[in-house]
Design a protein around this motif. Sequence first.
Motif, PDB file in Angstrom:
ATOM      1  N   LEU A 131       0.385  -0.890  -0.400  1.00 46.01           N
ATOM      2  CA  LEU A 131      -0.302   0.420  -0.317  1.00 46.01           C
ATOM      3  C   LEU A 131       0.906   1.479  -0.493  1.00 46.01           C
ATOM      4  CD1 LEU A 131      -3.375   1.597   0.551  1.00 46.01           C
ATOM      5  CD2 LEU A 131      -2.719   0.908   3.248  1.00 46.01           C
ATOM      6  N   ILE A 132       0.858   2.698  -0.803  1.00 47.28           N
ATOM      7  CA  ILE A 132       1.361   3.129  -1.017  1.00 47.28           C
ATOM      8  C   ILE A 132       0.512   4.543   0.260  1.00 47.28           C
ATOM      9  CG2 ILE A 132       0.634   3.690  -3.041  1.00 47.28           C
ATOM     10  CD1 ILE A 132       2.918   4.923  -3.586  1.00 47.28           C
ATOM     11  N   TYR A 133       0.722   5.635   0.332  1.00 41.86           N
ATOM     12  CA  TYR A 133       0.189   6.482   1.309  1.00 41.86           C
ATOM     13  C   TYR A 133       0.488   7.616  -0.062  1.00 41.86           C
ATOM     14  CZ  TYR A 133      -1.138   3.269   4.068  1.00 41.86           C
ATOM     15  OH  TYR A 133      -1.603   1.941   4.882  1.00 41.86           O
ATOM     16  N   GLY A 134      -0.269   8.772   0.425  1.00 41.64           N
ATOM     17  CA  GLY A 134       0.259  10.409   0.048  1.00 41.64           C
ATOM     18  C   GLY A 134      -0.731  11.656  -0.219  1.00 41.64           C
ATOM     19  N   THR A 135       0.060  12.351  -0.385  1.00 40.01           N
ATOM     20  CA  THR A 135      -0.776  13.989  -0.567  1.00 40.01           C
ATOM     21  C   THR A 135      -0.265  14.676  -2.138  1.00 40.01           C
ATOM     22  OG1 THR A 135      -1.157  14.378   1.183  1.00 40.01           O
ATOM     23  CG2 THR A 135      -0.780  15.536   0.411  1.00 40.01           C
ATOM     24  N   ILE A 136      -0.829  15.203  -2.826  1.00 35.36           N
ATOM     25  CA  ILE A 136      -0.720  15.203  -4.583  1.00 35.36           C
ATOM     26  C   ILE A 136      -1.425  16.803  -4.413  1.00 35.36           C
ATOM     27  CG2 ILE A 136      -0.613  14.722  -6.627  1.00 35.36           C
ATOM     28  CD1 ILE A 136      -1.163  11.477  -5.455  1.00 35.36           C
ATOM     29  N   THR A 137      -0.635  17.580  -4.854  1.00 33.80           N
ATOM     30  CA  THR A 137      -1.452  18.753  -4.977  1.00 33.80           C
ATOM     31  C   THR A 137      -0.867  19.565  -5.781  1.00 33.80           C
ATOM     32  OG1 THR A 137      -0.620  18.438  -2.832  1.00 33.80           O
ATOM     33  CG2 THR A 137      -1.130  21.698  -3.776  1.00 33.80           C
ATOM     34  N   TYR A 138      -1.999  20.461  -6.450  1.00 32.58           N
ATOM     35  CA  TYR A 138      -2.029  20.512  -8.271  1.00 32.58           C
ATOM     36  C   TYR A 138      -2.430  21.404  -7.951  1.00 32.58           C
ATOM     37  CZ  TYR A 138      -2.842  16.374  -9.849  1.00 32.58           C
ATOM     38  OH  TYR A 138      -2.455  14.761 -10.550  1.00 32.58           O
ATOM     39  N   ASP A 139      -2.017  22.697  -8.913  1.00 32.66           N
ATOM     40  CA  ASP A 139      -2.224  24.519  -9.127  1.00 32.66           C
ATOM     41  C   ASP A 139      -4.783  24.207  -9.534  1.00 32.66           C
ATOM     42  OD1 ASP A 139      -2.384  23.884 -11.150  1.00 32.66           O
ATOM     43  OD2 ASP A 139      -1.058  25.808 -11.382  1.00 32.66           O
ATOM     44  N   GLU A 140      -5.097  25.590  -9.264  1.00 36.21           N
ATOM     45  CA  GLU A 140      -6.127  25.195 -10.331  1.00 36.21           C
ATOM     46  C   GLU A 140      -6.542  24.938 -12.175  1.00 36.21           C
ATOM     47  OE1 GLU A 140      -9.601  27.723  -8.549  1.00 36.21           O
ATOM     48  OE2 GLU A 140      -8.138  29.075  -8.982  1.00 36.21           O
ATOM     49  N   ASN A 141      -5.301  24.939 -12.865  1.00 33.62           N
ATOM     50  CA  ASN A 141      -5.308  24.129 -13.692  1.00 33.62           C
ATOM     51  C   ASN A 141      -4.817  23.188 -14.151  1.00 33.62           C
ATOM     52  OD1 ASN A 141      -6.326  26.981 -15.068  1.00 33.62           O
ATOM     53  ND2 ASN A 141      -4.123  27.591 -14.862  1.00 33.62           N
ATOM     54  N   LEU A 142      -4.330  22.342 -12.659  1.00 36.90           N
ATOM     55  CA  LEU A 142      -3.893  21.061 -12.602  1.00 36.90           C
ATOM     56  C   LEU A 142      -2.453  20.578 -12.798  1.00 36.90           C
ATOM     57  CD1 LEU A 142      -7.151  18.778 -13.415  1.00 36.90           C
ATOM     58  CD2 LEU A 142      -6.607  19.384 -11.364  1.00 36.90           C
ATOM     59  N   ASN A 143      -2.132  21.395 -12.905  1.00 38.63           N
ATOM     60  CA  ASN A 143      -0.425  21.449 -12.753  1.00 38.63           C
ATOM     61  C   ASN A 143      -0.059  21.016 -11.777  1.00 38.63           C
ATOM     62  OD1 ASN A 143      -0.576  22.749 -15.536  1.00 38.63           O
ATOM     63  ND2 ASN A 143      -0.883  24.524 -14.672  1.00 38.63           N
ATOM     64  N   LEU A 144       0.993  19.942 -11.747  1.00 37.60           N
ATOM     65  CA  LEU A 144       0.968  19.848 -10.256  1.00 37.60           C
ATOM     66  C   LEU A 144       2.118  20.698  -9.424  1.00 37.60           C
ATOM     67  CD1 LEU A 144       1.554  17.489  -8.597  1.00 37.60           C
ATOM     68  CD2 LEU A 144       3.599  16.309 -10.383  1.00 37.60           C
ATOM     69  N   LEU A 145       2.099  21.004  -8.742  1.00 35.35           N
ATOM     70  CA  LEU A 145       2.988  21.836  -7.874  1.00 35.35           C
ATOM     71  C   LEU A 145       3.371  21.026  -6.899  1.00 35.35           C
ATOM     72  CD1 LEU A 145       0.286  24.142  -6.317  1.00 35.35           C
ATOM     73  CD2 LEU A 145       1.810  24.477  -8.496  1.00 35.35           C
ATOM     74  N   SER A 146       2.895  19.268  -6.052  1.00 33.57           N
ATOM     75  CA  SER A 146       4.452  19.023  -5.327  1.00 33.57           C
ATOM     76  C   SER A 146       3.604  17.715  -4.790  1.00 33.57           C
ATOM     77  CB  SER A 146       4.136  19.616  -4.209  1.00 33.57           C
ATOM     78  OG  SER A 146       3.106  19.637  -3.256  1.00 33.57           O
ATOM     79  N   TYR A 147       4.224  16.544  -4.543  1.00 36.67           N
ATOM     80  CA  TYR A 147       3.591  15.094  -4.335  1.00 36.67           C
ATOM     81  C   TYR A 147       4.934  14.485  -2.708  1.00 36.67           C
ATOM     82  CZ  TYR A 147       6.528  12.386  -7.185  1.00 36.67           C
ATOM     83  OH  TYR A 147       7.839  11.817  -7.314  1.00 36.67           O
ATOM     84  N   ARG A 148       3.613  13.986  -2.683  1.00 39.97           N
ATOM     85  CA  ARG A 148       4.407  13.232  -0.627  1.00 39.97           C
ATOM     86  C   ARG A 148       3.606  11.813  -0.777  1.00 39.97           C
ATOM     87  NH1 ARG A 148       2.675  17.403   2.090  1.00 39.97           N
ATOM     88  NH2 ARG A 148       1.793  15.711   3.884  1.00 39.97           N
ATOM     89  N   LEU A 149       5.421  10.900  -1.005  1.00 38.75           N
ATOM     90  CA  LEU A 149       4.865   9.682  -1.316  1.00 38.75           C
ATOM     91  C   LEU A 149       4.788   8.805   0.087  1.00 38.75           C
ATOM     92  CD1 LEU A 149       4.293   8.678  -5.308  1.00 38.75           C
ATOM     93  CD2 LEU A 149       2.396   9.179  -3.868  1.00 38.75           C
ATOM     94  N   ASP A 150       4.447   7.796   0.381  1.00 38.46           N
ATOM     95  CA  ASP A 150       5.250   7.377   1.139  1.00 38.46           C
ATOM     96  C   ASP A 150       4.685   5.701   1.411  1.00 38.46           C
ATOM     97  OD1 ASP A 150       6.127   6.157   3.909  1.00 38.46           O
ATOM     98  OD2 ASP A 150       4.676   6.841   5.231  1.00 38.46           O
TER      99      ASP A 150
END
Length: 158
Positions: A131-150
Amino acid sequence: MQRVTNCILTKSNEALLLRKPSRGWWVAPGGKMESRESIRESVIRECKEETGMVINNPELRGVFTVVIEEKGSIVKEWMMFTFQANNFSGKLLNKSPEGELAWTPITKIPHLPMASGDYPIFDHVLYGEGLIYGTITYDENLNLLSYRLDTAGEQFQE
């Protein structure tokens, strides 16, 4: 907070993908959970509605918080539960109500147009374990700003 389930169906060296017409991006079939529905019930229902396939024993492979932000403020946030299944029955719909369906060679997935945060999810589900956990952050145009996966105590960030 909205809750969403999706499932990467696999057979041999292919995955069943859905191409959404709005952006032309490929995704794993899935959608919003209904009230009082478990994540398992949701993914089975969503897969059947979008693909015609009835999945058996879907395995939870990822739990993610997806954030849309503007100038550092959260505009929208939802939870996404990603499953994998390789045991299914039914007949693939000729046309999904959500877009184009295609069995796609797994090796081609990294080259398809999709949300940038989906690439590491597909990579883990198709090649990783557990199993993988994470947080994925985009701007309003769905451009990837950051992600953290564990996964299993290992963390990956971009």
